[in-house]
Design an enzyme around this catalytic site. Structure first.
Site, mmCIF file in Angstrom:
data_model
loop_
_atom_site.group_PDB
_atom_site.id
_atom_site.type_symbol
_atom_site.label_atom_id
_atom_site.label_comp_id
_atom_site.label_asym_id
_atom_site.label_seq_id
_atom_site.Cartn_x
_atom_site.Cartn_y
_atom_site.Cartn_z
ATOM 1 N N SER A 1 -12.227 3.723 5.431
ATOM 2 C CA SER A 1 -12.764 4.736 7.070
ATOM 3 C C SER A 1 -13.842 5.605 7.192
ATOM 4 O O SER A 1 -13.788 6.540 6.615
ATOM 5 C CB SER A 1 -12.250 4.855 7.702
ATOM 6 O OG SER A 1 -10.943 3.376 7.491
ATOM 7 N N ASP B 1 0.500 -1.455 -0.042
ATOM 8 C CA ASP B 1 0.000 -0.176 -0.375
ATOM 9 C C ASP B 1 1.089 1.432 0.093
ATOM 10 O O ASP B 1 2.037 1.251 0.784
ATOM 11 C CB ASP B 1 -0.642 -0.069 1.550
ATOM 12 C CG ASP B 1 -1.711 1.415 1.766
ATOM 13 O OD1 ASP B 1 -2.652 0.958 0.316
ATOM 14 O OD2 ASP B 1 -2.122 1.067 2.322
HETATM 15 O O1 G3H Z 1 -4.447 3.032 1.793
HETATM 16 C C1 G3H Z 1 -4.920 2.795 2.981
HETATM 17 C C2 G3H Z 1 -6.473 3.471 2.752
HETATM 18 O O2 G3H Z 1 -6.575 4.540 2.124
HETATM 19 C C3 G3H Z 1 -6.976 3.990 4.142
HETATM 20 O O3 G3H Z 1 -7.155 5.274 4.593
HETATM 21 O O4 G3H Z 1 -7.322 4.230 6.922
HETATM 22 O O5 G3H Z 1 -9.190 6.514 5.531
HETATM 23 O O6 G3H Z 1 -8.958 3.697 6.449
HETATM 24 P P1 G3H Z 1 -8.351 4.955 6.219
HETATM 25 ZN ZN ZN Z 2 -4.685 5.525 0.673
#
Ligand code: G3H
Ligand code: ZN
Length: 283
Positions: A210, A81
């Protein structure tokens, strides 16, 4: 079983659902994700950020992900990621990741294209899928921070050029979501998702998911989003589980007992997301 990200996302695109990509940092998080996926019969993506790799070490995180995937009854992809440097991406490919994100969103368009293309050429040669980002998503994801002023939404015409020239497998777009905890309710630019979808044929990815209401996520899926990234909601569930247990059991010293409710709370949250994403029974 361990599969590529592309394989999962093409099926999701064909059938109109989204695959959840959940961030991993330790064994309990990996187990919560896999158990939720197996209990709902959902395909799933385990994703490790550069911060997670720094925290656990590449050998540990890759071994956790690959062991979980190999033993899982559902298809699982192991994804990097927000990979921001070329060497890190190569290390992940070498350690058996089946999908990598090369995040060149900090660069101007031409440079982002050149940076992404270099990774795509190598990853494709060894059967690893590639995600890239166009536009800038605001908020903080581990070590990467983009403030609201710097954030820029993805331009549909630039997206066409970017996808054609890089040959990337799926594209993360900036359409109003942000990493981390939202202050108010996030407002997604659905017209923009549709405009990008109409011009770009590969699966689209939503970051910062999220805290985004279920109805907005469902609408985004219907418009072409097929990978949804969740990190913060798992952190919240984990922390709540630990805090509640320690509060009720102040003398607790067994890490297994302290972490069990955290794992259970994450698992429930993940199953809830899988229902929203429509990935249940798609494995
Ligand atoms: O790359 C990871 C995500 O975009 C997570 O985003 O922490 O807002 O769920 P979040
Ligand atoms: Zn992200």
């Amino acid at each position: 079983m361990l599969v590529t990200g592309k394989e999962l996302l093409l099926d999701a695109q064909k059938k109109g659902y989204a695959v959840g990509a959940f961030n991993i940092n330790n064994m309990e998080i990996v187990q919560a994700i896999i158990e939720a996926a197996e209990e709902t019969n959902s395909p799933v993506i385990l994703q490790a950020s550069q911060g997670a790799i720094k925290y656990a070490g590449i050998d540990y995180i890759a071994a956790l992900g690959k062991t979980a995937a190999k033993n899982a009854k559902v298809p699982v992809a192991l994804h990097l990621d927000h990979g921001t440097d070329f060497e890190q991406v190569m290390v992940c490919i070498r350690h058996g990741f089946t999908s990598v994100m090369i995040d060149g969103s900090r660069f101007p368009l031409e440079e982002n294209i050149a940076f992404t293309k270099r990774v795509v050429e190598i990853a494709k040669a060894v059967g690893v899928s590639v995600e890239a980002e166009l536009g800038k998503i605001s908020g903080t994801e581990d070590h990467i921070t983009v403030n609201e002023r710097e954030a820029t939404f993805t331009d549909p015409d630039e997206a066409v050029r970017f996808v054609d020239e890089t040959g990337v497998d799926y594209l993360a777009i900036a359409v109003g979501t942000a990493h981390g905890v939202y202050k108010g309710e996030p407002k997604l630019d659905f017209d923009r998702i549709k405009a990008i979808r109409d011009k770009v044929k590969i699966p689209l990815v939503l970051h910062g998911s999220s805290g985004v209401p279920a109805e907005a996520l469902k609408k985004a899926i219907s418009l072409g989003i097929h990978k949804i990234n969740i990190d913060t909601d798992l952190r919240i569930a984990f922390a709540e589980g630990v805090k509640n247990y320690v509060k009720e059991n102040p003398d607790a010293i067994d890490p297994r007992k302290i972490l069990a409710p955290a794992k259970a709370m994450m698992k429930e949250k993940i199953k809830e997301k899988m229902e929203i994403f429509g990935s249940v029974n798609k494995a």
